[in-house]
Design a protein around this motif. Sequence first.
Motif, short mmCIF file in Angstrom:
data_model
loop_
_atom_site.label_atom_id
_atom_site.label_comp_id
_atom_site.label_asym_id
_atom_site.label_seq_id
_atom_site.Cartn_x
_atom_site.Cartn_y
_atom_site.Cartn_z
N GLY A 1 0.65 -1.33 -0.10
CA GLY A 1 -0.14 -0.16 0.10
C GLY A 1 0.74 1.18 0.04
N GLN A 2 1.83 1.20 0.64
CA GLN A 2 2.64 2.30 0.96
C GLN A 2 3.56 2.49 -0.58
OE1 GLN A 2 5.29 2.98 4.48
NE2 GLN A 2 4.22 1.31 5.24
N MET A 3 3.82 1.55 -1.17
CA MET A 3 4.62 1.70 -2.39
C MET A 3 3.80 2.32 -3.45
SD MET A 3 7.75 1.12 -1.88
CE MET A 3 8.32 0.90 -3.40
N LYS A 4 2.38 1.81 -3.28
CA LYS A 4 1.14 2.26 -4.35
C LYS A 4 1.18 3.88 -3.98
CE LYS A 4 -2.86 0.83 -5.72
NZ LYS A 4 -4.03 -0.07 -5.51
N ASP A 5 1.29 4.26 -2.54
CA ASP A 5 0.91 5.52 -2.29
C ASP A 5 2.40 6.54 -2.87
OD1 ASP A 5 -0.79 7.44 -1.16
OD2 ASP A 5 0.62 7.60 0.72
N ALA A 6 3.30 5.93 -2.78
CA ALA A 6 4.65 6.59 -3.16
C ALA A 6 4.27 6.98 -4.69
CB ALA A 6 5.70 5.51 -2.93
N ASP A 7 3.86 5.91 -5.32
CA ASP A 7 3.63 6.05 -6.73
C ASP A 7 2.69 7.28 -6.96
OD1 ASP A 7 4.07 5.27 -9.55
OD2 ASP A 7 2.22 4.31 -9.58
N ARG A 8 1.60 7.22 -6.28
CA ARG A 8 0.51 8.29 -6.49
C ARG A 8 0.94 9.44 -6.13
NH1 ARG A 8 -2.41 11.22 -3.28
NH2 ARG A 8 -1.71 10.61 -1.21
N THR A 9 1.89 9.81 -5.19
CA THR A 9 2.42 11.16 -4.81
C THR A 9 3.38 11.59 -5.75
OG1 THR A 9 3.99 10.41 -3.28
CG2 THR A 9 2.01 11.07 -2.38
N GLY A 10 3.70 11.01 -6.62
CA GLY A 10 4.86 11.22 -7.93
C GLY A 10 6.27 11.06 -7.44
N ALA A 11 6.42 10.31 -6.21
CA ALA A 11 7.83 9.97 -5.70
C ALA A 11 8.87 9.60 -6.49
CB ALA A 11 7.57 9.19 -4.21
N ARG A 12 9.99 9.87 -6.67
CA ARG A 12 10.93 9.20 -7.56
C ARG A 12 11.92 8.32 -6.63
NH1 ARG A 12 14.95 10.43 -11.49
NH2 ARG A 12 16.09 8.33 -11.51
N TRP A 13 11.96 8.59 -5.30
CA TRP A 13 12.80 7.59 -4.43
C TRP A 13 12.25 7.24 -3.20
CZ3 TRP A 13 17.27 7.17 -6.87
CH2 TRP A 13 17.73 8.38 -7.55
N ALA A 14 12.12 5.97 -3.02
CA ALA A 14 11.56 5.53 -1.76
C ALA A 14 12.81 5.23 -0.67
CB ALA A 14 11.02 4.21 -2.06
N VAL A 15 12.54 5.91 0.37
CA VAL A 15 13.64 5.48 1.41
C VAL A 15 12.67 4.66 2.33
CG1 VAL A 15 14.67 6.56 3.59
CG2 VAL A 15 14.69 7.86 1.26
N ILE A 16 13.41 3.28 2.30
CA ILE A 16 12.87 2.13 3.30
C ILE A 16 13.31 1.92 4.44
CG2 ILE A 16 11.77 -0.37 3.09
CD1 ILE A 16 12.29 0.17 -0.15
N LEU A 17 12.47 1.92 5.54
CA LEU A 17 13.15 1.62 6.80
C LEU A 17 12.38 0.34 7.40
CD1 LEU A 17 12.62 5.13 8.65
CD2 LEU A 17 14.63 3.76 8.67
#
Length: 425
Positions: free
Chosen positions: A369-385
């Motif tokens: 869900g978070q990766m999908k949301d990252a995509d929706r927000t137009g993020a280029r980078w995911a910082v995964i914790l």
Amino acid sequence: MTTDAWRAPKGTNDILPPGSREWALILQLAQSCFASAGYEPVETPMFEHTEVFERGVGEGTEVVDKQMYTFTDQGGRSLTLRPEGTAPVVRAVLEHNLHRGPLPVKLCYGGAFFRQERPQKGRYRQFFQVGIEAIGSDSPLVDVEVIEVGTRFLQTVGVEPTLLLNSIGHVDPSCRGAYLATLVEWLKAHEGELAPADRQRVNTNPLRTFDSKENKTVGAMKAAPLITEHLCDECRAHFETVQELLGTLGVGFRLEPRLVRGLDYYTQTAFEFVAGGLGSQNAVGGGGRYDGLSESLGGPPLPGIGFALGVDRILLASSGQMTRGTQPHRVYVVALGDRAAREALKVTTDLRIHGIQAQLDLMGRGMKGQMKDADRTGARWAVILGDDELAVGEVTVRDLESGYQQRITSETHALAKHLGMEQER
Ligand code: AMP
């Protein structure tokens, strides 16, 4: 609440994401473009005494006669929601004596304006304009500065404007005065060729016959005498200098001898920016000299020139080209587990403090869900914790375009530097 109360009033728009990003960017770019030439922001009230527009735009104009939102307030004053920006700016300059300071006074503005027009694509009852005004100089250099700034700004926001240019001389009998007599004579002789709706203009405001939207009149006016053939020596010289200087700056224009601003206080240079793809509402902006405006508001003689550009139409004409490629690379911080979620808030905040746009999950979503949301927000980078990362004080940075990922220290300075460098690439 009636059903209608859930709808924005006719002719108004809600400016919503994602389009609102572009809208906000236009206002921002306008401000920096205008600042590049020394124009400083001015804010005037959304409403003025009705007289400001009656005198400053002019009775006998469509705007004043038919389109103003005028109301009487509790104190019995007649007030009007501003239909345009020039008259209020000149009113403010006079009220605060800015014209007694260094000249020209160079001001810029952006905001909502109101006209009760028949709504259609590109024509609304609340619309947005950005504009500049240079007040206090009659030099043709100012005309050229103003026109160049308008042209450059439109190009910056992805509009390729065609600049239409004219001079309407000045009110004196040696110039426009004599021309008007010739024009009226011609109009009277050809009255039958004009659309009935325009016949009354012959007496009230003959110059505005050129502004008619009636096909019949537009056709007839092609044979009418032109102002440019009747300019006095001074106005002709001014106009020639403007053209020559625009040429030296490489600003292209098309002479349009039927372009008018039909009121006495408009003088000399008149121009309009038109753009393709807008249908019948193809004007993205217009402007001109208004050397008589200050006096018509009760002030001293004070030359001025400016323009106003329609933000709604710029948006239609640029159709998304502007923000393409200029979006900052956003970051989305993905947290796996409760502990990580708390840490994610801290990392996100630190990135923001370092000037990097960052978001995080606020809905308790899982990884997918978070990766999908990252995509929706137009993020280029995911910082995964996740727990693994937390245990060693690192984060995983994933490039969401290429899928490439690497572990780096979660120390925010280093992380921000890493992402900041990526952001600049
Ligand atoms: P004007 O003050 O009429 O010269 O308008 C300057 C610019 O503002 C026009 O070229 C349009 O781009 C924009 N504009 C004027 N009236 C409207 C309206 N009712 N709706 C949308 N844009 C407008």
